[in-house]
Enzyme design. Structure first.
Site, PDB file in Angstrom:
ATOM      1  CG  ASP A   1      -0.271  -0.188   2.548  1.00 60.98           C
ATOM      2  OD1 ASP A   1       0.951  -0.486   2.587  1.00 60.98           O
ATOM      3  OD2 ASP A   1      -0.949  -0.044   3.580  1.00 60.98           O
TER       4      ASP A   1
ATOM      5  CG  ASP B   1       6.114   6.118   6.584  1.00 63.05           C
ATOM      6  OD1 ASP B   1       6.634   7.165   6.200  1.00 63.05           O
ATOM      7  OD2 ASP B   1       5.592   6.001   7.709  1.00 63.05           O
TER       8      ASP B   1
ATOM      9  CE  LYS C   1       3.051   8.541   4.709  1.00 63.83           C
ATOM     10  NZ  LYS C   1       2.802   8.538   6.171  1.00 63.83           N
TER      11      LYS C   1
ATOM     12  CB  VAL D   1      -2.798   8.994   3.353  1.00 66.82           C
ATOM     13  CG1 VAL D   1      -2.291  10.363   2.922  1.00 66.82           C
ATOM     14  CG2 VAL D   1      -1.736   7.927   3.119  1.00 66.82           C
TER      15      VAL D   1
HETATM   16  P1  IMP Z   1       7.200   1.423   6.826  1.00 67.52           P
HETATM   17  O1  IMP Z   1       7.757   0.163   7.416  1.00 67.52           O
HETATM   18  O2  IMP Z   1       7.419   2.604   7.728  1.00 67.52           O
HETATM   19  O3  IMP Z   1       7.652   1.684   5.414  1.00 67.52           O
HETATM   20  O4  IMP Z   1       5.646   1.290   6.855  1.00 67.52           O
HETATM   21  C1  IMP Z   1       4.935   0.493   5.993  1.00 67.52           C
HETATM   22  C2  IMP Z   1       3.548   0.241   6.506  1.00 67.52           C
HETATM   23  O5  IMP Z   1       3.124   1.242   7.457  1.00 67.52           O
HETATM   24  C3  IMP Z   1       2.574   0.343   5.386  1.00 67.52           C
HETATM   25  O6  IMP Z   1       2.434  -0.897   4.724  1.00 67.52           O
HETATM   26  C4  IMP Z   1       1.308   0.803   6.086  1.00 67.52           C
HETATM   27  O7  IMP Z   1       0.579  -0.301   6.548  1.00 67.52           O
HETATM   28  C5  IMP Z   1       1.788   1.633   7.244  1.00 67.52           C
HETATM   29  N1  IMP Z   1       1.746   3.081   6.932  1.00 67.52           N
HETATM   30  C6  IMP Z   1       2.782   3.926   6.688  1.00 67.52           C
HETATM   31  N2  IMP Z   1       2.358   5.173   6.438  1.00 67.52           N
HETATM   32  C7  IMP Z   1       0.998   5.134   6.511  1.00 67.52           C
HETATM   33  C8  IMP Z   1      -0.041   6.111   6.323  1.00 67.52           C
HETATM   34  O8  IMP Z   1       0.182   7.300   6.010  1.00 67.52           O
HETATM   35  N3  IMP Z   1      -1.308   5.661   6.491  1.00 67.52           N
HETATM   36  C9  IMP Z   1      -1.624   4.374   6.815  1.00 67.52           C
HETATM   37  N4  IMP Z   1      -0.691   3.432   6.995  1.00 67.52           N
HETATM   38  C10 IMP Z   1       0.616   3.805   6.839  1.00 67.52           C
END
Ligand code: IMP
Length: 177
Positions: free
Chosen positions: A101, A104, A132, A154
């Site tokens: 999805d 981040d 992001k 979001v």
């Molecule tokens: P990361 O490990 O920080 O890259 O995060 C990945 C996961 O965090 C994604 O697959 C989402 O499930 C969740 N996530 C990160 N940013 C958002 C956001 O803005 N809204 C909702 N879920 C998010």
């Protein structure tokens, strides 16, 4: 009444823009993976709507599988990634496309890619609806990106806050009350 829309500060990406971009991504994947019979892996639960819509636009033979990891608590990344569900089948010798999805910090994806790197896939690529980049903590290779967005939280089109709002049909900025 407690309406879904009340949680949305503003619509960031409307339904028609998402649909058009998903169609383009499906066409690109169909072209790049023609004759390769890829395995398309949906990351539960955030990618489910994107995954379903993307698949309808992938016009080549492929197989499906799913993974579920968890690292988020509300609007904050815990930084600690946990495996909740693993792939059902082997990926040895297969071309794998991970469908996310949003990327981040990149920590979840980094964990997944390291884990899959020992399983003998012919190739592993990532397709994410949202990116992001400003919040990245580790470098991760992303082959297909739907939209780059600013560092805002979001919801909608599969993305949640505390498991709510996944069923909004568009992507909206979460209203922090
Ligand atoms: P990361 O490990 O920080 O890259 O995060 C990945 C996961 O965090 C994604 O697959 C989402 O499930 C969740 N996530 C990160 N940013 C958002 C956001 O803005 N809204 C909702 N879920 C998010």
């Amino acid at each position: 009444m407690n309406k879904l829309e009340n949680a949305v500060e503003r619509i960031l990406i409307p339904e028609d823009k998402i649909a058009a971009r998903v169609k383009e991504l499906g066409a690109q994947i169909s072209k790049d993976y023609a004759g390769k019979n890829p395995i398309i892996v949906g990351m539960l639960r955030g990618a489910i709507i994107f995954y379903g819509d993307l698949l309808k636009n992938v016009k080549i033979p492929c197989t499906l599988d799913f993974m579920c990891l968890s690292s988020y608590n509300g609007t904050c990344s815990t930084g600690e990634v946990r495996f909740l569900l693993d792939l059902r089948g082997s990926i040895a010798g297969r071309h794998v496309i991970i469908v996310e999805d949003i990327v981040d910090t990149g920590l979840t994806l980094d964990y997944v890619l390291k884990n899959l790197s020992h399983r003998g896939a012919a190739s592993v690529a990532v397709c994410t609806l949202l990116d992001k980049p400003s919040n990245r903590k580790t470098k991760v290779p992303v082959k297909y990106t739907g939209f780059e967005i600013e560092n805002e939280f979001v919801i909608g089109y599969g993305l949640d806050c505390d498991e709510l709002y996944r069923n909004l049909p568009y992507i909206g900025v979460y209203k922090n009350r």
